[in-house]
Design an enzyme around this catalytic site. Structure first.
Site, short mmCIF file in Angstrom:
data_model
loop_
_atom_site.label_atom_id
_atom_site.label_comp_id
_atom_site.label_asym_id
_atom_site.label_seq_id
_atom_site.Cartn_x
_atom_site.Cartn_y
_atom_site.Cartn_z
N TYR A 89 0.80 -1.22 0.00
CA TYR A 89 0.00 0.00 0.00
C TYR A 89 0.84 1.27 0.00
O TYR A 89 0.36 2.32 -0.43
CB TYR A 89 -0.92 0.03 1.22
CG TYR A 89 -1.90 -1.11 1.28
CD1 TYR A 89 -2.83 -1.31 0.25
CD2 TYR A 89 -1.90 -1.99 2.35
CE1 TYR A 89 -3.73 -2.36 0.30
CE2 TYR A 89 -2.80 -3.05 2.42
CZ TYR A 89 -3.71 -3.24 1.39
OH TYR A 89 -4.60 -4.27 1.43
N THR A 90 2.04 1.21 0.50
CA THR A 90 2.85 2.43 0.65
C THR A 90 3.81 2.59 -0.52
O THR A 90 4.12 1.64 -1.25
CB THR A 90 3.65 2.40 1.95
OG1 THR A 90 4.52 1.26 1.96
CG2 THR A 90 2.72 2.30 3.16
#
EC number: 5.6.2.2
Length: 889
Positions: free
Chosen positions: A123-124
């Protein structure tokens, strides 16, 4: 199971094998995992992540890339360990509360100060920060050594060029086998200034370096208490630095306060810190907190709000929070780093020396690299110049050659060219044969010659090379340097106690009949002449009145002796300060009294450890005891036994003595005995004591005091109907302990029984308290001096059903001195008696006077004349009684 060939079996002693294997493992952890290199301040995993970002082109001017992609590339090429360890290391480099100068620019959830973990790597996203480029700058110019990766298929840097001192700028922490490192972060501007000072003065001392480098500079800001821990860490490599939150006390209306925490110590989990505070409040280890909130946001930053109860002292609560919660903690410095591949404990100067040497090596190797490249290019340009000077022959030679190889050999032989020069001529385009291109080649060649001269000058002179290092460091400082975040506060904070936060001032502590306690500034009460009406000292409840009063400093100890013979202890400031009309708080909220236990005596003590002082006790039944003050130095919260006695007895009074005093014991029927203190041998804290005075039927002890052998002090006697007098102490002869005593006043229905017998010097003020809560303050010198048998003169006029409940001495101070011109006026009555009006005593706050309420202040002249005549008759009666005085009753 198939048997192994004998040739593959090596027999070894298990002890030797364990020793060698564990040593190999330990060295692997130390060198290749847990400790940073002194040159770039990075562990292998961090170095590999940054190099991987650089190789993937994830510079600050490019878009973010998924963290999973970065982790996968680093794990596959350089770091054959779990992906979680790589991701966690990258996350930490992106946290602005973990790194003073973050090396990774993260996008997404990268955790918080509350201990929240980062989002999953899928997600990052991330990329390098601008300052990270300075760690990698010139890495491709042979400035550092490259080594094989774990499988030999890739090359990775053994160290980064590190154009700024990252080891100290961002710090490091790690646990190896048998050792650990913990290096605090610092301010980049200060560090580079320190390196510059070192480069100019190799013999610089650590004390001189500390003029540039004040101390650690934590990303979470906060405070550092004192420099002793910093100095020790910088000198030895080990030390403890006290960190403290930044907190302020704010007013929130209604006389209430709140504590607001805006910065917390480095590496403190904010959520756990708040939980710890709540736990202490729940367990009643910290009292006075009514609410606790975390108002932290992106807009306001860190903000933890602690609401304080109205009657609590916010400074004391904050000091207790510092002592018992992570609001104040320590950073244990242990500066261990890899020096030449070996772990070593280094001090501040050694860390900077190693970094400076690394920079000199980097700049030297870069210069050598640039020199090689410049010479190679100049060599090519020399060949091109030859070709342009002999262009026709060059073209003819090439045209006559059958192959490229033949053409190259022909050019080399005919024009004395090198292989590289010949190849460059063959690769030259025809457009380079124009006159303009020829001029460009000549200009480039001349520039290269100058550049080569500069590079050779750098390598030839160490000072020139060092100046180049200084210039480049200065440029980085100017680009990335910032202001210090952490404030260093000087002072003796290591031993900070509650009283250090409380201003020392004189106070009055009152205790009511119904056991309500409070404190007031001594300036609340103003001096009046004898016979005044007094001011309202408190608004008492029905059937309640002030029973005891003591004066002391806010920093003094208050010993509370109860009728049951127990003792409790508080500091003066621990008693809540309330308004003059307030009833106070229940004393059981301040000290843990037992059932049916009431305070009989309060005394103030400055030094409980004194070996030269004693406490003298007197009970209602005439028992007296002397005990060393040091026996009472450690009083628990639930109190201790101070004296033992029979069930029908109780403690009346306690006095502090020097051990060489005379003891005075007075009774309600006006008997007084005086005997030397030396006749009382010191007894233990729980001892019973011996007989001090023999009482007649219906009599009981009401007072205890002390006097010197040749004292010029006087005995002050005050009766319940408001009469009093002073009599020289020497009018009372010494007698044996246990006697009946001698008369000290004549008791009549008019003056009533004795309520106070004490000694005075004449330089004190006297506070007289009635059962209605009325307090009058007057000068002891204004009280008449009479013989032992006199009844005394009126000190206070009492209303119906009023009587004197307690009397206390107040030392004169500057606040009590009134100016005749400004604060008091005098008038003369019709019969010639001078009467002084009330004076207002200024409060400590400049320009703010306390105007106390006067009870029944309107009185006519007739009342004044009656008062004077009555006083005259009192004096006549006293003279008659003196002539009939009997020494022994």
């Amino acid at each position: 199971m198939a048997e192994l060939p004998q040739s593959r079996i090596n027999e070894r002693n298990i002890t030797s094998e364990m020793r060698e294997s564990f040593l190999d493992y330990a060295m692997s952890v130390i060198v290749a995992r847990a400790l940073p290199d002194v040159r770039d301040g990075l562990k292998p995993v961090h170095r590999r992540i940054l190099y991987g970002l650089n190789e993937q082109g994830m510079t600050p001017d490019k878009s973010y890339k998924k963290s999973a992609r970065i982790v996968g590339d680093v794990m596959g090429k350089y770091h054959p360990h779990g992906d979680s360890s790589i991701y966690e290391a990258m996350v930490r480099m992106a946290q602005d509360f973990s790194y003073r100068y973050p090396l990774v620019d993260g996008q997404g959830n990268f955790g918080s100060m509350d201990g929240d973990g980062a989002a999953a790597m899928r997600y990052t996203e991330a990329r390098m920060t601008k300052i990270t480029l300075e760690l990698l700058r010139d890495i491709n110019k042979d400035t550092i050594d490259f080594i094989d990766n774990y499988d030999g298929n890739e090359r990775e840097p053994s160290v980064l060029p590190a154009r700024f001192p990252n080891l100290l700028a961002n710090g490091a922490s790690g646990i190896a086998v048998g050792m650990a490192t913990n290096i605090p972060p610092h301010n980049l501007t200060e560090l580079i200034n320190g390196v510059l000072s070192l480069s100019k003065n190799p013999d610089i001392s650590i004390a001189e370096l500390m003029e540039d480098i004040e101390g650690p500079d934590f990303p979470t800001a906060g405070l550092i208490l004192g420099k002793s821990g910093i100095r020790r860490a910088y000198e030895t490599g080990r030390g403890s630095i006290q960190m403290r939150s930044r907190a302020v006390i704010e007013e929130r209306g209604g006389g209430r306060q709140r504590i607001v925490v805006t910065e917390i110590p480095f590496q403190v989990n904010k959520a756990r810190m708040i939980e710890k505070i709540a736990e202490l409040v729940r367990d009643k280890k910290i009292d006075g907190i009514t609410d606790l909130r975390d108002e932290t946001s992106l807009r306001t930053g860190v903000r933890v709000v602690i609401d304080v109860r109205k009657d609590a002292n916010a400074s004391v609560i904050l000091n207790n929070l510092y002592k018992q919660t992570p609001l104040q903690t320590s950073f244990g410095v242990n500066m261990i780093a890899l020096v030449n591949g070996r772990p070593k404990l280094i001090n501040l100067k050694e860390a900077l020396v190693h970094y400076l040497e690394h920079q000199k090596t980097v700049v030297r190797r870069r210069t050598q690299y640039n020199l090689r490249k410049a010479k190679d290019r100049a060599h090519i340009l020399e060949g091109l110049r030859i070709a342009l000077d002999h262009i026709d022959e060059i073209i003819s030679t090439i045209r006559e050659s059958d192959t490229d190889k033949v053409a190259m050999e022909s050019l080399q032989q005919r024009f004395k060219l090198s292989e590289k020069q010949a190849q460059a001529i063959l690769d030259m385009r025809l457009r380079r044969l124009t006159g303009l291109e020829r001029d460009k080649i000549e200009a480039e060649y001349n520039e290269l010659l100058n550049y080569i001269s500069e590079l050779e000058a750098i390598l030839a002179d160490e000072e020139v090379l060092l100046q180049l290092v200084r210039d480049e460091l200065t440029e980085i400082r100017d680009r990335f340097g910032d202001d210090r975040r952490t404030e260093i506060q000087l002072g003796g904070f290591e031993d900070l106690e509650d009283e250090d936060l409380i201003p020392e001032e004189q106070i009055v502590i009152t205790l009511s009949h119904n056991n309500y306690i409070k404190r007031l500034p001594v300036s609340t009460y103003r001096a009046q002449n004898r016979g005044g009406r007094g001011v309202q000292g408190m608004n008492t409840l029905e059937e309640d009145f002030v029973s005891q009063l003591v004066t002391l400093s806010t920093h003094d100890h208050v010993l509370f002796f109860t009728n049951k013979g127990r003792v409790y202890k508080l500091k003066g400031y621990e008693v809540p300060e309330l308004s003059r009309q307030s009833k106070g708080i229940p004393v059981v909220n301040a000290i843990e009294l037992e059932n049916d236990e009431v305070i009989s005596t309060m005394i103030a003590v400055k030094d409980l450890e004194s070996e030269d002082n004693f406490l003298v006790f007197a009970t209602k039944r005439g028992v007296v005891k002397r005990s060393a003050l040091s026996n009472f130095s450690r009083i628990n919260r639930n109190g201790k036994i101070a004296i033992s006695f029979r069930e029908d007895d109780e403690l009346i009074a306690v006095r502090l003595t020097s051990g060489q005093e005379d003891i005075l014991i007075g009774t309600s029927h006006a008997s007084l005995i005086r005997f030397p203190e030396s006749t009382l041998r010191p007894l233990g804290r729980t001892a019973t004591g011996v007989k001090g005075i023999t009482l007649r039927e219906g009599d009981e002890v009401v007072g205890l005091d002390v006097a010197h052998a040749n004292s010029v002090d006087e005995v002050l006697v005050v009766t319940e109907n408001g009469y009093g007098k002073r009599t020289p102490v020497n009018d009372y002869r010494l007698s044996n302990r246990g006697g009946k005593g001698i008369k000290t006043a004549t008791i009549t229905e008019r003056n009533g029984n004795v309520v106070c017998i004490t000694t005075v010097t004449g330089e004190e003020d006297l506070m007289i308290v009635t059962n209605a809560g009325v307090i009058i303050r007057l000068d002891v010198a204004d009280i008449s001096q009479n013989g032992r048998a006199a009844q005394g003169v009126r000190l206070i006029r009492l209303g119906d059903d009023q009587f004197v409940s307690t009397v206390a001495k107040v030392k004169e101070d500057a606040e009590d001195e009134t100016n005749e011109d400004e604060q008091s006026t005098s008038t003369v009555s019709e019969d010639g008696t001078e009467q002084q009006r009330e004076a207002v005593v200024n409060d400590e706050t400049p320009g703010n006077a306390i105007h106390t309420e006067v009870i029944d202040s309107e009185e006519n002249d007739e009342d004044g004349r009656i008062e004077v005549r009555q006083d005259f008759m009192d004096r006549v009666e006293e003279d008659i009684q003196q002539s009939l005085d009997e020494d022994e009753e």
